[in-house]
Design a protein around this motif. Structure first.
Motif, PDB file in Angstrom:
ATOM      1  N   VAL A 332       0.829  -1.212   0.000  1.00 48.01           N
ATOM      2  CA  VAL A 332       0.000   0.000   0.000  1.00 48.01           C
ATOM      3  C   VAL A 332       0.863   1.262   0.000  1.00 48.01           C
ATOM      4  N   GLY A 333       0.422   2.210  -0.789  1.00 46.08           N
ATOM      5  CA  GLY A 333       1.164   3.477  -0.902  1.00 46.08           C
ATOM      6  C   GLY A 333       1.192   4.084  -2.287  1.00 46.08           C
ATOM      7  N   LEU A 334       1.843   3.407  -3.211  1.00 44.35           N
ATOM      8  CA  LEU A 334       2.603   2.160  -3.107  1.00 44.35           C
ATOM      9  C   LEU A 334       3.972   2.435  -2.479  1.00 44.35           C
ATOM     10  N   THR A 335       4.390   1.527  -1.634  1.00 42.03           N
ATOM     11  CA  THR A 335       5.623   1.659  -0.871  1.00 42.03           C
ATOM     12  C   THR A 335       6.438   0.387  -1.019  1.00 42.03           C
ATOM     13  N   TRP A 336       7.734   0.515  -1.124  1.00 44.66           N
ATOM     14  CA  TRP A 336       8.580  -0.662  -1.100  1.00 44.66           C
ATOM     15  C   TRP A 336       9.885  -0.322  -0.373  1.00 44.66           C
ATOM     16  N   ALA A 337      10.350  -1.260   0.425  1.00 47.10           N
ATOM     17  CA  ALA A 337      11.517  -1.011   1.270  1.00 47.10           C
ATOM     18  C   ALA A 337      12.237  -2.328   1.524  1.00 47.10           C
ATOM     19  N   SER A 338      13.532  -2.228   1.767  1.00 46.68           N
ATOM     20  CA  SER A 338      14.284  -3.440   2.094  1.00 46.68           C
ATOM     21  C   SER A 338      15.376  -3.102   3.108  1.00 46.68           C
ATOM     22  N   MET A 339      15.885  -4.140   3.739  1.00 46.71           N
ATOM     23  CA  MET A 339      16.878  -3.947   4.802  1.00 46.71           C
ATOM     24  C   MET A 339      17.766  -5.184   4.891  1.00 46.71           C
ATOM     25  N   LEU A 340      19.051  -4.950   5.065  1.00 50.22           N
ATOM     26  CA  LEU A 340      20.004  -6.047   5.255  1.00 50.22           C
ATOM     27  C   LEU A 340      20.569  -5.918   6.654  1.00 50.22           C
ATOM     28  N   MET A 341      20.389  -6.949   7.461  1.00 50.85           N
ATOM     29  CA  MET A 341      20.821  -6.843   8.859  1.00 50.85           C
ATOM     30  C   MET A 341      21.167  -8.215   9.433  1.00 50.85           C
ATOM     31  N   ARG A 342      21.913  -8.190  10.491  1.00 49.22           N
ATOM     32  CA  ARG A 342      22.134  -9.393  11.280  1.00 49.22           C
ATOM     33  C   ARG A 342      20.963  -9.510  12.243  1.00 49.22           C
ATOM     34  N   LEU A 343      20.300 -10.639  12.220  1.00 51.19           N
ATOM     35  CA  LEU A 343      19.122 -10.836  13.075  1.00 51.19           C
ATOM     36  C   LEU A 343      19.413 -11.949  14.071  1.00 51.19           C
ATOM     37  N   GLY A 344      19.504 -11.599  15.330  1.00 50.74           N
ATOM     38  CA  GLY A 344      19.773 -12.574  16.370  1.00 50.74           C
ATOM     39  C   GLY A 344      21.201 -12.468  16.886  1.00 50.74           C
ATOM     40  N   PRO A 345      21.484 -13.095  18.047  1.00 50.46           N
ATOM     41  CA  PRO A 345      20.536 -13.896  18.821  1.00 50.46           C
ATOM     42  C   PRO A 345      19.520 -13.023  19.561  1.00 50.46           C
TER      43      PRO A 345
END
Lengths: 354, 75
Positions: A332-345
């Motif tokens: 919706v929006g239209l919206t687009w986004a991305s993210m590169l991350m370390r997830l955890g612990p």
């Protein structure tokens, strides 16, 4: 727009789904389509079960239930909540903000920064970006990001394009500073000229709800919905995602000097299995690295689907060690986004029933 | 291997797909039928039609679908 953050991390994640489960097979009779056609679509799109609220349950009900769970389990303390971000398209009221409702119902401290964001399928990314920005402020140690939607209440049960895939859910994500300087890269794009592709036409000030806006209309494809209901230009949204998302992800990885192989999991918004598999094909990503099973198990709960994908598929992995995750939201929006991350612990990662 | 016409008839058995030059405009295929058809074409012909090619103009009639499939079978 590109962002780079460091010394930020997600420390906990809780997803909340209504216990009320419906099945596509049981609901097929509601749709004005031959059973055989619906069954073919079920196979392709991954329609199966979805969780929707039973009765007049509101966004703050799901959110407060989850927050109380965290308090009761000792996973979060009321006084530690320095900022509360609520991302929803289905607020309890026009006013006050749903974040105010939640702050009041939970008796959180008054020294808290509360913010509502009206966002949908990219809402987890938008909320994370906002949380990371808030952590620039030294007085904020912990941000509580709540993504929540109960859009089944705004979806026609006679709309085969939307109803079988809609899901209600909430997630609570705890965002804090980190000692780790490893960068988090993100990007965000918006094209409001295509805003009509996903909309609820009536109910705001532009077109207030009335007896006329509640009348069911045939969309020409045998779907019945009113102007009070969610409507989606399926072809337009599909094409938008296929055209915009792969280059966005490539740009993100290039900026981070990373490759597709460096990413352990591509945790994308979950519109339907077909769309995700076509995205994976376009980027040469193995299906095993891009979970696409949230719609078939819970439905599409807009901004909550990425936390759901993590909690449903990767709970132990993100508790034990962590992953290199590429997140992407689009809608919706239209919206687009991305993210590169370390997830955890993470200190907790759970999925509970409301 | 089934023909494109056979695959279309499996999705919408009530129509004669040779009789139209505008399958979508004439109401013989809706957007979700197109999704089902793409899935069947991929499986039947062992191809992988790119998401960016799933556009109404490629599903206008039997000839345009044939052209699309040829693009991928020739790869």
């Amino acid at each position: 727009m590109n962002f780079t953050f460091s010394h930020r991390k997600i420390t906990g994640l809780l997803a909340i789904v209504p216990a009320n489960e419906r099945s596509f097979t049981d609901e097929m009779a509601n749709f004005n389509f031959p059973i055989a056609r619906s069954l073919k679509l079920k196979m392709v799109m991954g329609y199966d079960k979805h969780r929707i609220v039973d009765g007049p349950v509101c966004a703050s009900d799901l959110a407060c239930f989850g927050m109380e769970y965290l308090f009761d389990k000792g996973l979060l303390s009321r006084d530690d909540c320095d900022a509360l971000i609520v991302v929803t398209q289905s607020p309890d009221y026009f006013m006050p903000p749903t974040s105010s409702v939640i702050q009041g119902r939970l008796r959180l401290k008054q020294d808290i920064f509360c913010l509502d964001i009206n966002q949908g399928c990219a809402g987890f990314l938008v909320g994370l970006i906002e949380a990371f920005l808030l952590l620039h402020e030294p007085s904020i140690q912990k941000v509580v990001l709540i993504n929540v939607d109960v859009l089944s209440r705004k979806t026609s049960s006679k709309d085969r394009n939307s109803y079988p895939l809609i899901g209600d859910a909430a997630s609570i994500t705890i965002v804090e500073r980190s000692d780790n300087s490893r960068p988090i890269h993100a990007n965000f794009k918006m094209d409001g000229s295509r805003r009509d592709a996903l909309t609820i036409p009536a109910g705001g000030f532009r077109l207030p709800s009335s007896p006329e806006t509640a009348v069911l209309e045939d969309d020409g494809e045998n779907n019945l919905r009113a102007k009070d209901h969610l409507r989606m230009d399926g072809s337009g949204v599909f094409n938008f995602v296929q055209v915009e998302v792969p280059p966005m992800v490539r740009d993100l990885l290039q900026r981070a000097q990373a490759t597709f192989e460096d990413v352990d999991y591509f945790l994308f918004h979950q519109p339907n299995r077909f769309m995700l598999q076509k995205l994976a094909d376009a980027m040469g990503v193995p299906y095993a690295k891009m979970p696409s099973n949230i719609v078939e198990n819970y439905g599409n709960s807009s901004g909550v689907t990425i936390p759901m994908a993590i909690a449903h598929n990767l709970r132990q992995v993100v508790l034990d060690g962590g992953i290199n995750a590429c997140l992407a939201g689009f809608g919706v929006g239209l919206t687009w986004a991305s993210m590169l991350m370390r997830l955890g612990p993470l200190s907790f990662c759970e999925l509970i029933d409301f | 291997m089934k023909t494109i016409e056979e695959l279309l008839r499996e999705i919408r058995p009530e129509f004669d797909f040779t009789a139209s030059n505008d399958l979508i405009g004439d109401g013989m295929l809706d957007s979700y039928d197109v999704v089902t058809l793409v899935s069947e074409l991929d499986r039947n012909f062992g191809i992988c039609i790119a998401g960016v090619d799933i556009l109404p103009e490629h599903f206008q009639n039997l000839a345009s679908i044939q052209t699309l499939v040829r693009k991928y079978t020739a790869l």
